[in-house]
Design a protein around this motif. Structure first.
Motif, PDB file in Angstrom:
ATOM      1  N   ALA A 116      14.948  18.805 123.234  1.00 52.85           N
ATOM      2  CA  ALA A 116      14.906  18.810 121.763  1.00 52.85           C
ATOM      3  C   ALA A 116      13.712  19.665 121.373  1.00 52.85           C
ATOM      4  O   ALA A 116      12.812  19.883 122.175  1.00 52.85           O
ATOM      5  CB  ALA A 116      14.748  17.389 121.227  1.00 52.85           C
ATOM      6  N   LYS A 117      13.720  20.143 120.153  1.00 51.16           N
ATOM      7  CA  LYS A 117      12.605  20.977 119.698  1.00 51.16           C
ATOM      8  C   LYS A 117      11.429  20.140 119.209  1.00 51.16           C
ATOM      9  O   LYS A 117      10.280  20.552 119.334  1.00 51.16           O
ATOM     10  CB  LYS A 117      13.089  21.925 118.610  1.00 51.16           C
ATOM     11  CG  LYS A 117      14.108  22.938 119.147  1.00 51.16           C
ATOM     12  CD  LYS A 117      14.224  24.132 118.258  1.00 51.16           C
ATOM     13  CE  LYS A 117      15.282  25.111 118.667  1.00 51.16           C
ATOM     14  NZ  LYS A 117      15.421  25.405 120.064  1.00 51.16           N
ATOM     15  N   VAL A 118      11.735  18.962 118.635  1.00 57.56           N
ATOM     16  CA  VAL A 118      10.701  18.066 118.110  1.00 57.56           C
ATOM     17  C   VAL A 118      11.097  16.624 118.391  1.00 57.56           C
ATOM     18  O   VAL A 118      12.260  16.328 118.662  1.00 57.56           O
ATOM     19  CB  VAL A 118      10.500  18.245 116.583  1.00 57.56           C
ATOM     20  CG1 VAL A 118       9.965  19.630 116.255  1.00 57.56           C
ATOM     21  CG2 VAL A 118      11.782  17.967 115.823  1.00 57.56           C
ATOM     22  N   LEU A 119      10.127  15.740 118.282  1.00 59.52           N
ATOM     23  CA  LEU A 119      10.431  14.316 118.383  1.00 59.52           C
ATOM     24  C   LEU A 119      11.181  13.867 117.133  1.00 59.52           C
ATOM     25  O   LEU A 119      10.893  14.356 116.031  1.00 59.52           O
ATOM     26  CB  LEU A 119       9.148  13.502 118.533  1.00 59.52           C
ATOM     27  CG  LEU A 119       8.399  13.661 119.850  1.00 59.52           C
ATOM     28  CD1 LEU A 119       7.074  12.910 119.791  1.00 59.52           C
ATOM     29  CD2 LEU A 119       9.235  13.191 121.024  1.00 59.52           C
ATOM     30  N   PRO A 120      12.127  12.947 117.267  1.00 62.22           N
ATOM     31  CA  PRO A 120      12.864  12.465 116.094  1.00 62.22           C
ATOM     32  C   PRO A 120      11.926  11.846 115.057  1.00 62.22           C
ATOM     33  O   PRO A 120      10.958  11.161 115.409  1.00 62.22           O
ATOM     34  CB  PRO A 120      13.812  11.406 116.677  1.00 62.22           C
ATOM     35  CG  PRO A 120      13.927  11.738 118.125  1.00 62.22           C
ATOM     36  CD  PRO A 120      12.608  12.337 118.514  1.00 62.22           C
ATOM     37  N   SER A 121      12.226  12.073 113.795  1.00 60.42           N
ATOM     38  CA  SER A 121      11.364  11.569 112.717  1.00 60.42           C
ATOM     39  C   SER A 121      11.271  10.047 112.734  1.00 60.42           C
ATOM     40  O   SER A 121      10.207   9.486 112.445  1.00 60.42           O
ATOM     41  CB  SER A 121      11.846  12.072 111.360  1.00 60.42           C
ATOM     42  OG  SER A 121      13.168  11.639 111.114  1.00 60.42           O
ATOM     43  N   THR A 160       3.249  17.793 122.884  1.00 64.43           N
ATOM     44  CA  THR A 160       3.652  16.412 122.588  1.00 64.43           C
ATOM     45  C   THR A 160       2.512  15.448 122.898  1.00 64.43           C
ATOM     46  O   THR A 160       2.245  14.528 122.123  1.00 64.43           O
ATOM     47  CB  THR A 160       4.918  16.041 123.378  1.00 64.43           C
ATOM     48  OG1 THR A 160       5.942  16.977 123.058  1.00 64.43           O
ATOM     49  CG2 THR A 160       5.406  14.647 123.019  1.00 64.43           C
ATOM     50  N   LEU A 161       1.825  15.671 124.000  1.00 63.66           N
ATOM     51  CA  LEU A 161       0.651  14.853 124.322  1.00 63.66           C
ATOM     52  C   LEU A 161      -0.403  15.005 123.232  1.00 63.66           C
ATOM     53  O   LEU A 161      -0.944  14.011 122.731  1.00 63.66           O
ATOM     54  CB  LEU A 161       0.089  15.252 125.687  1.00 63.66           C
ATOM     55  CG  LEU A 161      -1.219  14.600 126.118  1.00 63.66           C
ATOM     56  CD1 LEU A 161      -1.139  13.084 126.120  1.00 63.66           C
ATOM     57  CD2 LEU A 161      -1.642  15.132 127.489  1.00 63.66           C
ATOM     58  N   ASP A 162      -0.690  16.225 122.816  1.00 64.97           N
ATOM     59  CA  ASP A 162      -1.673  16.461 121.754  1.00 64.97           C
ATOM     60  C   ASP A 162      -1.268  15.767 120.455  1.00 64.97           C
ATOM     61  O   ASP A 162      -2.101  15.153 119.780  1.00 64.97           O
ATOM     62  CB  ASP A 162      -1.845  17.956 121.505  1.00 64.97           C
ATOM     63  CG  ASP A 162      -2.461  18.695 122.690  1.00 64.97           C
ATOM     64  OD1 ASP A 162      -3.114  18.048 123.538  1.00 64.97           O
ATOM     65  OD2 ASP A 162      -2.266  19.923 122.771  1.00 64.97           O
ATOM     66  N   LEU A 163       0.007  15.860 120.109  1.00 66.80           N
ATOM     67  CA  LEU A 163       0.510  15.243 118.881  1.00 66.80           C
ATOM     68  C   LEU A 163       0.319  13.730 118.913  1.00 66.80           C
ATOM     69  O   LEU A 163      -0.197  13.136 117.958  1.00 66.80           O
ATOM     70  CB  LEU A 163       1.996  15.581 118.698  1.00 66.80           C
ATOM     71  CG  LEU A 163       2.703  14.879 117.547  1.00 66.80           C
ATOM     72  CD1 LEU A 163       2.269  15.466 116.217  1.00 66.80           C
ATOM     73  CD2 LEU A 163       4.208  14.983 117.706  1.00 66.80           C
ATOM     74  N   LEU A 164       0.723  13.102 120.004  1.00 64.77           N
ATOM     75  CA  LEU A 164       0.606  11.646 120.080  1.00 64.77           C
ATOM     76  C   LEU A 164      -0.848  11.206 120.183  1.00 64.77           C
ATOM     77  O   LEU A 164      -1.220  10.189 119.593  1.00 64.77           O
ATOM     78  CB  LEU A 164       1.436  11.102 121.241  1.00 64.77           C
ATOM     79  CG  LEU A 164       2.951  11.201 121.034  1.00 64.77           C
ATOM     80  CD1 LEU A 164       3.694  10.650 122.242  1.00 64.77           C
ATOM     81  CD2 LEU A 164       3.398  10.492 119.760  1.00 64.77           C
ATOM     82  N   GLN A 165      -1.681  11.968 120.877  1.00 67.37           N
ATOM     83  CA  GLN A 165      -3.113  11.625 120.917  1.00 67.37           C
ATOM     84  C   GLN A 165      -3.727  11.689 119.522  1.00 67.37           C
ATOM     85  O   GLN A 165      -4.575  10.864 119.186  1.00 67.37           O
ATOM     86  CB  GLN A 165      -3.865  12.553 121.865  1.00 67.37           C
ATOM     87  CG  GLN A 165      -3.697  12.172 123.316  1.00 67.37           C
ATOM     88  CD  GLN A 165      -4.485  13.051 124.256  1.00 67.37           C
ATOM     89  OE1 GLN A 165      -4.619  14.257 124.042  1.00 67.37           O
ATOM     90  NE2 GLN A 165      -4.991  12.469 125.322  1.00 67.37           N
TER      91      GLN A 165
END
Length: 167
Positions: free
Chosen positions: A15-20, A43-48
């Protein structure tokens, strides 16, 4: 304490992004747990950046950058329960026996790899949880993730969430 359990995000390949819907859960969780196969560091940076607390491990599809930042197995004590997170646990047959022998000190083991949701108990003590994948359903009817509540040293309210197709 509220947990958000995810694994096998495989971005940007699956997928291009995590689901909203999943991203909306992140600020509601006290702890976000990711059981590997991130594939990208974004994705790691986003969740951190968004999670109050993030516990994660690398998976078999994660390259050197992620392996440098994440352990193969992560341990944590949460609300009096002893947790570990690992990507792979081997085949479904014999999983409870193998995991109970490998992790005799744990109360909860969160794992990924198969993309198949799993919730079982080994030896009347070790809870095994696989949230599936929010981006790659493989042979499953839906993409999924889990939430759970911890209170008074107990794991309660474990819920598997199905994501709408195409989300």
């Amino acid at each position: 304490m509220r947990l958000l359990l995810i694994a096998d995000t495989h971005l940007p390949k699956r997928a291009k992004v995590l689901p909203s819907q999943l991203l909306d859960e992140v600020p509601r969780a006290d702890v976000v747990v990711h059981a590997g196969d991130w594939v990208d560091t974004a994705t790691l940076d986003l969740l951190q950046a968004r999670a109050r607390r993030l516990i994660g491990v690398y998976g078999n599809n994660d390259g050197p950058e992620l392996r440098a930042r994440l352990p193969e197995v992560a341990y944590a004590e949460l609300a009096g329960l002893r947790f570990a997170v690992v990507h792979e646990t081997g085949p479904a047959q014999g999983r409870e026996r193998r995991c109970a022998a490998r992790f005799p000190e744990l109360d909860v083991l969160v794992f990924g790899h198969s993309h198949i949701p799993w919730d079982s108990t080994a030896d009347d003590r070790l809870r095994l949880l696989n949230p599936g994948s929010p981006t790659d359903r493989r042979r499953q009817p839906y993409c999924t993730y889990m939430t759970a509540e911890l209170a008074q040293g107990r794991l309660a309210g474990v819920e598997l969430h199905r994501l709408p197709r195409g989300s």
